[in-house]
Design a protein around this motif. Structure first.
Motif, PDB file in Angstrom:
ATOM      1  N   GLY A 184      11.143 -13.523   3.816  1.00 20.99           N
ATOM      2  CA  GLY A 184       9.790 -12.805   3.718  1.00 20.99           C
ATOM      3  C   GLY A 184       9.770 -11.039   4.334  1.00 20.99           C
ATOM      4  O   GLY A 184       8.982 -11.138   5.108  1.00 20.99           O
ATOM      5  N   TRP A 185      11.004 -10.942   4.075  1.00 16.17           N
ATOM      6  CA  TRP A 185      10.896  -8.890   4.618  1.00 16.17           C
ATOM      7  C   TRP A 185       9.614  -8.596   3.372  1.00 16.17           C
ATOM      8  O   TRP A 185       9.971  -8.916   2.213  1.00 16.17           O
ATOM      9  N   LEU A 186       8.815  -7.248   3.957  1.00 16.85           N
ATOM     10  CA  LEU A 186       8.573  -6.476   2.910  1.00 16.85           C
ATOM     11  C   LEU A 186       8.475  -5.864   2.784  1.00 16.85           C
ATOM     12  O   LEU A 186       8.462  -5.259   1.889  1.00 16.85           O
ATOM     13  N   PHE A 187       9.389  -4.602   3.929  1.00 16.51           N
ATOM     14  CA  PHE A 187       9.745  -2.936   3.079  1.00 16.51           C
ATOM     15  C   PHE A 187      11.429  -2.992   3.814  1.00 16.51           C
ATOM     16  O   PHE A 187      12.368  -3.212   5.231  1.00 16.51           O
ATOM     17  N   GLU A 188      12.675  -2.609   3.371  1.00 17.35           N
ATOM     18  CA  GLU A 188      13.492  -1.812   3.557  1.00 17.35           C
ATOM     19  C   GLU A 188      13.947  -0.381   3.263  1.00 17.35           C
ATOM     20  O   GLU A 188      13.104   0.755   2.122  1.00 17.35           O
ATOM     21  N   GLY A 189      14.397   0.308   4.041  1.00 18.60           N
ATOM     22  CA  GLY A 189      14.604   1.855   3.604  1.00 18.60           C
ATOM     23  C   GLY A 189      15.414   2.574   4.888  1.00 18.60           C
ATOM     24  O   GLY A 189      16.783   1.713   5.094  1.00 18.60           O
ATOM     25  N   THR A 190      15.455   3.438   5.143  1.00 12.20           N
ATOM     26  CA  THR A 190      16.152   4.272   6.319  1.00 12.20           C
ATOM     27  C   THR A 190      15.172   5.092   6.533  1.00 12.20           C
ATOM     28  O   THR A 190      13.976   5.374   7.226  1.00 12.20           O
ATOM     29  N   MET A 213       0.688  -1.338   0.141  1.00 16.30           N
ATOM     30  CA  MET A 213      -0.180   0.255  -0.060  1.00 16.30           C
ATOM     31  C   MET A 213       0.608   1.355  -0.375  1.00 16.30           C
ATOM     32  O   MET A 213       0.489   2.418  -0.777  1.00 16.30           O
ATOM     33  N   THR A 214       2.111   1.632   0.054  1.00 15.20           N
ATOM     34  CA  THR A 214       2.915   2.220  -0.005  1.00 15.20           C
ATOM     35  C   THR A 214       3.848   2.467  -0.415  1.00 15.20           C
ATOM     36  O   THR A 214       4.508   1.378  -0.296  1.00 15.20           O
ATOM     37  N   ALA A 215       4.483   3.304  -1.075  1.00 16.75           N
ATOM     38  CA  ALA A 215       5.751   2.780  -1.965  1.00 16.75           C
ATOM     39  C   ALA A 215       6.950   3.956  -1.895  1.00 16.75           C
ATOM     40  O   ALA A 215       7.004   3.573  -0.528  1.00 16.75           O
ATOM     41  N   LYS A 216       7.699   3.366  -2.247  1.00 14.17           N
ATOM     42  CA  LYS A 216       8.444   5.566  -1.605  1.00 14.17           C
ATOM     43  C   LYS A 216       7.937   6.538  -1.484  1.00 14.17           C
ATOM     44  O   LYS A 216       7.941   7.372  -1.391  1.00 14.17           O
ATOM     45  N   SER A 217       8.576   6.687  -0.249  1.00 12.10           N
ATOM     46  CA  SER A 217       7.923   7.678   0.880  1.00 12.10           C
ATOM     47  C   SER A 217       8.044   7.788   2.196  1.00 12.10           C
ATOM     48  O   SER A 217       8.865   6.944   2.545  1.00 12.10           O
ATOM     49  N   VAL A 218       7.520   8.701   2.697  1.00  8.66           N
ATOM     50  CA  VAL A 218       7.761   8.793   4.258  1.00  8.66           C
ATOM     51  C   VAL A 218       6.718   8.145   4.912  1.00  8.66           C
ATOM     52  O   VAL A 218       5.621   9.802   4.329  1.00  8.66           O
ATOM     53  N   SER A 219       5.392   7.293   5.209  1.00  6.01           N
ATOM     54  CA  SER A 219       4.547   6.989   6.107  1.00  6.01           C
ATOM     55  C   SER A 219       4.638   5.548   7.000  1.00  6.01           C
ATOM     56  O   SER A 219       6.249   5.134   6.622  1.00  6.01           O
ATOM     57  N   ARG A 220       3.890   4.840   7.418  1.00  2.00           N
ATOM     58  CA  ARG A 220       4.015   4.366   8.128  1.00  2.00           C
ATOM     59  C   ARG A 220       3.493   2.737   7.117  1.00  2.00           C
ATOM     60  O   ARG A 220       3.146   2.712   6.192  1.00  2.00           O
ATOM     61  N   PRO A 221       4.292   1.530   6.709  1.00  2.00           N
ATOM     62  CA  PRO A 221       4.841   1.406   5.869  1.00  2.00           C
ATOM     63  C   PRO A 221       3.438  -0.001   6.208  1.00  2.00           C
ATOM     64  O   PRO A 221       3.777  -0.238   7.430  1.00  2.00           O
ATOM     65  N   ALA A 222       3.285  -0.294   4.858  1.00  2.00           N
ATOM     66  CA  ALA A 222       1.855  -0.688   5.033  1.00  2.00           C
ATOM     67  C   ALA A 222       1.237  -2.345   3.963  1.00  2.00           C
ATOM     68  O   ALA A 222       1.636  -1.423   2.833  1.00  2.00           O
ATOM     69  N   THR A 256      12.097   3.493   0.959  1.00  2.00           N
ATOM     70  CA  THR A 256      13.147   2.998  -0.832  1.00  2.00           C
ATOM     71  C   THR A 256      12.269   1.904  -1.252  1.00  2.00           C
ATOM     72  O   THR A 256      12.777   1.822  -2.624  1.00  2.00           O
ATOM     73  N   ARG A 257      12.235   1.081  -0.683  1.00  2.00           N
ATOM     74  CA  ARG A 257      11.628  -0.340  -1.728  1.00  2.00           C
ATOM     75  C   ARG A 257      11.125  -1.287  -0.690  1.00  2.00           C
ATOM     76  O   ARG A 257      11.164  -1.997   0.141  1.00  2.00           O
ATOM     77  N   ALA A 258      10.042  -2.075  -1.539  1.00  2.00           N
ATOM     78  CA  ALA A 258       8.930  -3.420  -0.886  1.00  2.00           C
ATOM     79  C   ALA A 258       9.967  -4.242  -2.340  1.00  2.00           C
ATOM     80  O   ALA A 258      10.579  -4.045  -2.485  1.00  2.00           O
ATOM     81  N   ASN A 259       9.109  -5.187  -1.112  1.00  2.00           N
ATOM     82  CA  ASN A 259       9.878  -6.723  -1.635  1.00  2.00           C
ATOM     83  C   ASN A 259       9.478  -7.623  -2.405  1.00  2.00           C
ATOM     84  O   ASN A 259       8.415  -8.196  -2.148  1.00  2.00           O
ATOM     85  N   ALA A 260       9.405  -7.058  -3.672  1.00  2.00           N
ATOM     86  CA  ALA A 260       8.528  -7.196  -5.282  1.00  2.00           C
ATOM     87  C   ALA A 260       8.623  -8.700  -5.367  1.00  2.00           C
ATOM     88  O   ALA A 260       7.688  -9.487  -5.740  1.00  2.00           O
ATOM     89  N   GLN A 261       9.640  -9.744  -4.926  1.00  2.00           N
ATOM     90  CA  GLN A 261       9.667 -10.739  -5.357  1.00  2.00           C
ATOM     91  C   GLN A 261       8.766 -11.650  -4.330  1.00  2.00           C
ATOM     92  O   GLN A 261       8.246 -13.108  -4.717  1.00  2.00           O
TER      93      GLN A 261
END
Length: 318
Positions: free
Chosen positions: A222-228, A171-180, A201-206
């Motif tokens: 099985g990770w969902l999101f990565e970023g900083t 639901m959330t892409a490259k942005s500052v937000s609550r990862p969902a 910065t990236r979602a686990n598209a796999q």
């Protein structure tokens, strides 16, 4: 900590050649082949190019560079050392590399084979909690590296209860937000939201093509999101993002309690319902992996709201 499969090498290549072939320097190589001697003037590639101030000692098109590469990869790909800061291989993010996970699991299994479960055992899996992870009350985890990068996903309780996920949507892409992310099970959409806003910065598209990884490897593949994470006034990663999250032994104790609470919840709230002839409870009151597939929509949402919704557990923290 850098990946144990990361290697460095000194390579040389010809800038005049139409194809850049990197040759790794080794101790056994001669010191004065054509490129590094005055004999380079007889090279057809060098003759085709003009150099205003040629060197008399070696070919002006001979270039040397320090590179890094993965020794676990089937095909060696050299990456310039100047770009190493952009690679997950140089920090703790290598734990989420598919090659690293596959080899690390193979080595661990060879060193300490897992005992076979007794026949008929349906007790839920209670894997040890990785010490470097922080856990939110709604059963999501975050792995915060020293450089401010992070990975996050769902924990072992979610993976055990829901089993294989049918589909994953971000639901959330490259942005500052609550990862969902929306995880779909039996046609029911379940929204998992991390409680703290982060730079994604990236979602686990796999996971779109392999949603089963959420259950098979919730803490790695099985990770969902990565970023900083944001940085504080001193330029250091803001570690306050882990405030209110459980870590270490506290997380281990809490997760074990949550498994017990899930068994009690199933026994008190759901066991009296018709489960289409499928056994729900094992001896001793434990629940079976993926048992939610035997629940109807209302029962599944009731369970999800109790344990995994964005607001679940905050009022129950101890």
């Amino acid at each position: 900590m850098r990946c144990p499969f990361l290697r460095e090498a000194q390579v040389k290549f010809c800038q005049a050649s139409p194809f850049r072939k990197m040759i790794v320097r080794t101790l056994g190589q001669p010191d004065h082949e054509r490129c590094s001697s005055p004999d380079y003037v007889n090279c057809p590639a060098a003759k085709q190019h003009h150099e205003d101030h040629p060197s008399m000692a070696h070919c002006p098109f001979l270039t040397e560079s320090l590179v890094q590469y993965c020794s676990a990869a089937a095909v060696t790909k050299f990456i310039p050392y100047s770009e190493s800061a952009l690679s997950r291989c140089t920090n703790d993010s290598h734990r989420y590399c598919e090659l690293y996970v596959a080899l690390a699991h193979a080595q661990a299994d060879a060193a300490d084979p897992a005992p076979e479960a007794p026949a008929g055992n349906t007790e839920p899996r209670r894997s040890p909690v990785p010490e470097h992870l922080y856990f939110s009350p709604n059963h999501m985890w975050i792995d915060l590296d020293r450089d401010g990068s992070y990975h996050l996903g769902v924990d072992a309780l979610f993976a055990t209860v829901f089993g294989n996920i049918d589909a994953v949507s971000f639901m959330t892409a490259k942005s500052v937000s609550r990862p969902a992310a929306v995880l779909t099970v039996q046609g029911v959409d379940l929204q998992m939201v991390f409680p703290t806003p982060l730079l994604i910065t990236r979602a686990n598209a796999q996971l779109r093509s392999h949603p089963d990884r959420l259950a098979a490897d919730p803490y790695t593949l099985g990770w969902l999101f990565e970023g900083t994470v944001p940085r504080n006034a001193h330029g250091h990663p803001d570690t306050t993002v882990t405030n209110g999250l459980r870590h270490g032994q506290e997380a281990q104790t809490w997760l074990e309690h949550e498994f017990d609470r899930m068994s009690l919840f199933v026994h008190e709230q759901l066991a009296h319902h018709d489960l289409q002839g499928q056994p729900l409870l094992a001896d001793g009151g434990g629940f079976s992996d993926g048992f939610v597939r035997h629940l109807n929509r209302d029962e599944m949402l009731h369970l999800f709201n109790e344990f995994f919704s964005p607001y679940a557990g905050w009022s129950n923290q101890s």
